[in-house]
Design an enzyme around this catalytic site. Structure first.
Site, PDB file in Angstrom:
ATOM      1  N   ASN A 172     -11.194  -2.312  -5.476  1.00  0.00           N
ATOM      2  CA  ASN A 172      -9.994  -1.215  -5.897  1.00  0.00           C
ATOM      3  C   ASN A 172     -11.031  -0.763  -7.432  1.00  0.00           C
ATOM      4  O   ASN A 172     -10.493   0.256  -8.210  1.00  0.00           O
ATOM      5  CB  ASN A 172      -8.819  -1.547  -6.281  1.00  0.00           C
ATOM      6  CG  ASN A 172      -8.051  -1.746  -4.934  1.00  0.00           C
ATOM      7  OD1 ASN A 172      -7.436  -2.539  -5.143  1.00  0.00           O
ATOM      8  ND2 ASN A 172      -8.296  -0.628  -4.517  1.00  0.00           N
ATOM      9  N   TRP A 173     -11.958  -1.596  -7.884  1.00  0.00           N
ATOM     10  CA  TRP A 173     -12.583  -1.098  -9.236  1.00  0.00           C
ATOM     11  C   TRP A 173     -13.450   0.234  -8.986  1.00  0.00           C
ATOM     12  O   TRP A 173     -13.712   0.839  -9.796  1.00  0.00           O
ATOM     13  CB  TRP A 173     -13.674  -1.983  -9.490  1.00  0.00           C
ATOM     14  CG  TRP A 173     -13.161  -3.593 -10.017  1.00  0.00           C
ATOM     15  CD1 TRP A 173     -13.241  -4.672  -9.163  1.00  0.00           C
ATOM     16  CD2 TRP A 173     -12.916  -3.638 -11.378  1.00  0.00           C
ATOM     17  NE1 TRP A 173     -12.575  -5.577 -10.079  1.00  0.00           N
ATOM     18  CE2 TRP A 173     -12.128  -5.173 -11.121  1.00  0.00           C
ATOM     19  CE3 TRP A 173     -12.339  -2.900 -12.354  1.00  0.00           C
ATOM     20  CZ2 TRP A 173     -11.512  -5.651 -12.286  1.00  0.00           C
ATOM     21  CZ3 TRP A 173     -11.779  -3.345 -13.676  1.00  0.00           C
ATOM     22  CH2 TRP A 173     -11.370  -4.741 -13.456  1.00  0.00           C
ATOM     23  N   TRP A 227       2.973   8.006  -2.394  1.00  0.00           N
ATOM     24  CA  TRP A 227       4.217   8.128  -2.778  1.00  0.00           C
ATOM     25  C   TRP A 227       4.368   8.984  -4.029  1.00  0.00           C
ATOM     26  O   TRP A 227       5.095   9.940  -4.160  1.00  0.00           O
ATOM     27  CB  TRP A 227       4.755   6.774  -3.091  1.00  0.00           C
ATOM     28  CG  TRP A 227       6.313   6.962  -3.519  1.00  0.00           C
ATOM     29  CD1 TRP A 227       7.436   6.929  -2.445  1.00  0.00           C
ATOM     30  CD2 TRP A 227       7.029   6.846  -4.674  1.00  0.00           C
ATOM     31  NE1 TRP A 227       8.676   7.005  -3.215  1.00  0.00           N
ATOM     32  CE2 TRP A 227       8.316   6.948  -4.602  1.00  0.00           C
ATOM     33  CE3 TRP A 227       6.338   6.907  -6.280  1.00  0.00           C
ATOM     34  CZ2 TRP A 227       9.080   7.061  -5.691  1.00  0.00           C
ATOM     35  CZ3 TRP A 227       7.262   6.955  -7.075  1.00  0.00           C
ATOM     36  CH2 TRP A 227       8.444   7.048  -6.855  1.00  0.00           C
ATOM     37  N   ARG A 231       2.144  -5.008   6.089  1.00  0.00           N
ATOM     38  CA  ARG A 231       1.401  -3.948   5.497  1.00  0.00           C
ATOM     39  C   ARG A 231       1.975  -2.722   5.530  1.00  0.00           C
ATOM     40  O   ARG A 231       2.703  -2.282   6.514  1.00  0.00           O
ATOM     41  CB  ARG A 231       0.106  -3.685   6.038  1.00  0.00           C
ATOM     42  CG  ARG A 231      -0.735  -2.691   4.948  1.00  0.00           C
ATOM     43  CD  ARG A 231      -2.137  -2.296   5.508  1.00  0.00           C
ATOM     44  NE  ARG A 231      -2.886  -1.478   4.372  1.00  0.00           N
ATOM     45  CZ  ARG A 231      -4.114  -1.374   4.208  1.00  0.00           C
ATOM     46  NH1 ARG A 231      -4.886  -2.256   4.607  1.00  0.00           N
ATOM     47  NH2 ARG A 231      -4.414  -0.693   3.201  1.00  0.00           N
ATOM     48  N   SER A 244      -7.677  -5.136  -5.427  1.00  0.00           N
ATOM     49  CA  SER A 244      -8.714  -5.760  -4.601  1.00  0.00           C
ATOM     50  C   SER A 244     -10.001  -5.776  -5.381  1.00  0.00           C
ATOM     51  O   SER A 244     -10.038  -4.671  -6.342  1.00  0.00           O
ATOM     52  CB  SER A 244      -8.859  -5.023  -3.287  1.00  0.00           C
ATOM     53  OG  SER A 244      -9.345  -3.891  -3.335  1.00  0.00           O
ATOM     54  N   GLU A 253       1.418 -13.626  12.120  1.00  0.00           N
ATOM     55  CA  GLU A 253       1.994 -12.433  12.789  1.00  0.00           C
ATOM     56  C   GLU A 253       1.864 -11.259  11.961  1.00  0.00           C
ATOM     57  O   GLU A 253       2.164 -11.226  10.778  1.00  0.00           O
ATOM     58  CB  GLU A 253       3.598 -12.661  13.114  1.00  0.00           C
ATOM     59  CG  GLU A 253       3.620 -13.857  14.106  1.00  0.00           C
ATOM     60  CD  GLU A 253       3.139 -13.424  15.512  1.00  0.00           C
ATOM     61  OE1 GLU A 253       3.013 -12.426  15.917  1.00  0.00           O
ATOM     62  OE2 GLU A 253       2.535 -14.715  16.064  1.00  0.00           O
ATOM     63  N   GLY A 293      -0.046   5.863  -4.317  1.00  0.00           N
ATOM     64  CA  GLY A 293      -0.621   6.778  -4.652  1.00  0.00           C
ATOM     65  C   GLY A 293      -0.050   7.872  -3.864  1.00  0.00           C
ATOM     66  O   GLY A 293       0.370   9.073  -4.439  1.00  0.00           O
ATOM     67  N   ARG A 313     -12.380   2.791  -7.939  1.00  0.00           N
ATOM     68  CA  ARG A 313     -11.383   4.059  -8.111  1.00  0.00           C
ATOM     69  C   ARG A 313     -11.676   4.709  -9.394  1.00  0.00           C
ATOM     70  O   ARG A 313     -12.474   4.130 -10.341  1.00  0.00           O
ATOM     71  CB  ARG A 313      -9.859   3.644  -8.130  1.00  0.00           C
ATOM     72  CG  ARG A 313      -9.469   2.992  -6.680  1.00  0.00           C
ATOM     73  CD  ARG A 313      -8.012   2.784  -6.578  1.00  0.00           C
ATOM     74  NE  ARG A 313      -7.751   2.511  -5.305  1.00  0.00           N
ATOM     75  CZ  ARG A 313      -6.418   2.568  -4.785  1.00  0.00           C
ATOM     76  NH1 ARG A 313      -5.269   2.667  -5.677  1.00  0.00           N
ATOM     77  NH2 ARG A 313      -6.176   2.056  -3.558  1.00  0.00           N
ATOM     78  N   ASP A 357       0.708  -1.208  -0.062  1.00  0.00           N
ATOM     79  CA  ASP A 357      -0.064   0.031   0.240  1.00  0.00           C
ATOM     80  C   ASP A 357       0.870   1.297  -0.139  1.00  0.00           C
ATOM     81  O   ASP A 357       2.034   1.243   0.424  1.00  0.00           O
ATOM     82  CB  ASP A 357      -0.872  -0.117   1.162  1.00  0.00           C
ATOM     83  CG  ASP A 357      -2.229   0.955   1.035  1.00  0.00           C
ATOM     84  OD1 ASP A 357      -2.313   1.367  -0.162  1.00  0.00           O
ATOM     85  OD2 ASP A 357      -2.899   1.248   2.060  1.00  0.00           O
TER      86      ASP A 357
HETATM   87  C1  IPE Z   1      -5.495  -2.955  -0.244  1.00  0.00           C
HETATM   88  O1  IPE Z   1      -5.118  -1.238  -0.443  1.00  0.00           O
HETATM   89  C2  IPE Z   1      -5.419  -3.199  -1.497  1.00  0.00           C
HETATM   90  C3  IPE Z   1      -4.196  -3.566  -2.376  1.00  0.00           C
HETATM   91  C4  IPE Z   1      -3.080  -3.252  -1.773  1.00  0.00           C
HETATM   92  C5  IPE Z   1      -4.181  -4.119  -3.683  1.00  0.00           C
HETATM   93  P1  IPE Z   1      -5.944  -0.055  -0.690  1.00  0.00           P
HETATM   94  O2  IPE Z   1      -5.501   0.933  -0.753  1.00  0.00           O
HETATM   95  O3  IPE Z   1      -7.282  -0.455  -1.560  1.00  0.00           O
HETATM   96  O4  IPE Z   1      -7.183  -0.386   0.813  1.00  0.00           O
HETATM   97  P2  IPE Z   1      -7.931   0.769   1.596  1.00  0.00           P
HETATM   98  O5  IPE Z   1      -9.006   1.150   0.674  1.00  0.00           O
HETATM   99  O6  IPE Z   1      -7.095   1.824   2.093  1.00  0.00           O
HETATM  100  O7  IPE Z   1      -8.084   0.158   3.082  1.00  0.00           O
HETATM  101  C1  IPE Z   2      -1.651   0.284  -3.263  1.00  0.00           C
HETATM  102  O1  IPE Z   2      -1.396   1.683  -3.453  1.00  0.00           O
HETATM  103  C2  IPE Z   2      -1.742  -0.090  -4.713  1.00  0.00           C
HETATM  104  C3  IPE Z   2      -3.326  -0.480  -5.101  1.00  0.00           C
HETATM  105  C4  IPE Z   2      -4.259  -0.427  -4.151  1.00  0.00           C
HETATM  106  C5  IPE Z   2      -3.756  -0.938  -6.525  1.00  0.00           C
HETATM  107  P1  IPE Z   2      -2.537   2.719  -3.578  1.00  0.00           P
HETATM  108  O2  IPE Z   2      -3.033   3.202  -4.642  1.00  0.00           O
HETATM  109  O3  IPE Z   2      -3.560   2.258  -2.462  1.00  0.00           O
HETATM  110  O4  IPE Z   2      -1.741   3.785  -2.767  1.00  0.00           O
HETATM  111  P2  IPE Z   2      -2.344   4.898  -1.529  1.00  0.00           P
HETATM  112  O5  IPE Z   2      -3.074   3.970  -0.507  1.00  0.00           O
HETATM  113  O6  IPE Z   2      -3.585   5.653  -2.080  1.00  0.00           O
HETATM  114  O7  IPE Z   2      -1.269   5.887  -1.329  1.00  0.00           O
HETATM  115 MG    MG Z   3      -4.096   2.540  -0.614  1.00  0.00          MG
END
Ligand code: IPE
Ligand code: IPE
Ligand code: MG
Length: 245
Positions: A69-70, A26, A189, A66, A208, A24, A72, A21
């Site tokens: 994630n659709w 970064w 994580r 996930s 763990e 974005g 977004r 995670d």
């Molecule tokens: C979890 O990250 C899913 C992946 C790393 C692929 P998200 O960025 O989607 O999780 P939430 O929405 O912050 O819980």
């Molecule tokens: C994890 O990074 C990658 C995916 C969930 C696809 P994010 O895209 O969630 O990055 P943040 O959490 O917005 O920084």
């Molecule tokens: Mg994220």
């Protein structure tokens, strides 16, 4: 002593799962679009896989996309899907040469034909490799997986393939996408979020958990070693008391 030298090589987790995670955030820090972060994240996967393999990890499961994630923005989702197709195709030869076995878990049917073809080709090509298992959770969510398992178990009960009193932990595990893998001993994580976000809910019953503030694109081998050292300093009791161990 370096972090690497402090690791007890006889007690390395066999299976590490990572919620990658922070891509974005970064990218935003660099004044770039989010996709720039996802691109950088691919590089981190390459490095982390190498370090994990060198240290003797046998299974590395990466939360890649996930089902949630659709939701977004479309341009980000499209960019990620494109990046996945490109990355699998670009990295495959190298991974195969390193005897990496590739797996994809999740709901494949909702992905583009192009991506499904890349995934299936990669899984088939690497199916006899056994150096390390690299498992991508792609279009995965744990509640989807468990719901699916319940449907399949119900069907098999209805068709008299199994009887209700045969349903136990082990049987349920065998209906999950992870049936070929042991449960992870360690879950990492990145990005300072303290949640599981629908990842491997069943499988992490006794895993763990290690949380780090580092954003995924800047996660280094040293961060992996820190997580492993943290794991090695835990007492895993599985319900017992210290004196029984
Ligand atoms: C979890 O990250 C899913 C992946 C790393 C692929 P998200 O960025 O989607 O999780 P939430 O929405 O912050 O819980
Ligand atoms: C994890 O990074 C990658 C995916 C969930 C696809 P994010 O895209 O969630 O990055 P943040 O959490 O917005 O920084
Ligand atoms: Mg994220």
């Amino acid at each position: 002593m370096s972090l690497f030298d402090q690791i007890n090589l006889n007690n390395v987790p066999k299976h590490i799962a990572i919620i990658m995670d922070g891509n974005g955030r970064w990218a935003k820090k660099q004044g770039e679009f989010r996709l720039f972060g996802h691109n950088a994240g691919v590089e981190t996967i390459r490095e982390t896989l190498k370090a994990a393999e060198e240290i003797g990890v046998k299974y590395l499961t990466l939360y890649t996309f996930s089902i949630e994630n659709w939701n977004r923005p479309k341009d980000e989702v499209d960019g990620i899907m494109e990046l996945l197709v490109q990355s699998i195709s670009n990295e495959l030869e190298d991974l195969h040469a390193k005897k990496v076995r590739m797996w994809f878990i999740g709901n494949q049917s909702q992905l583009s034909k192009e991506l499904q073809d890349e995934m299936n080709f990669a899984m088939d090509k690497t199916k006899n490799n056994n150096n390390i298992h690299l498992i991508f959770a792609l279009n995965y969510s744990s509640r989807w997986e468990i719901t699916n398992a319940i449907k399949e178990i119900s069907k098999d009960v209805k068709n008299n393939k199994i009887s209700i009193d045969k349903i136990d932990d082990e049987l349920i595990s065998n209906y999950l996408c992870t049936k070929h893998f042991p449960d992870p001993e360690l879950l990492i994580r990145t990005s300072g979020e303290y949640r599981i976000s629908n990842f491997l809910l069943w499988q992490i019953a006794y895993t763990e958990l290690h949380f780090t503030d580092v954003l995924w694109p800047e996660f280094t081998n040293e961060d992996l070693y820190k997580a492993i050292l943290d794991y090695q300093n835990r007492e895993r009791r599985f319900g017992k008391i210290t004196e029984q161990l």
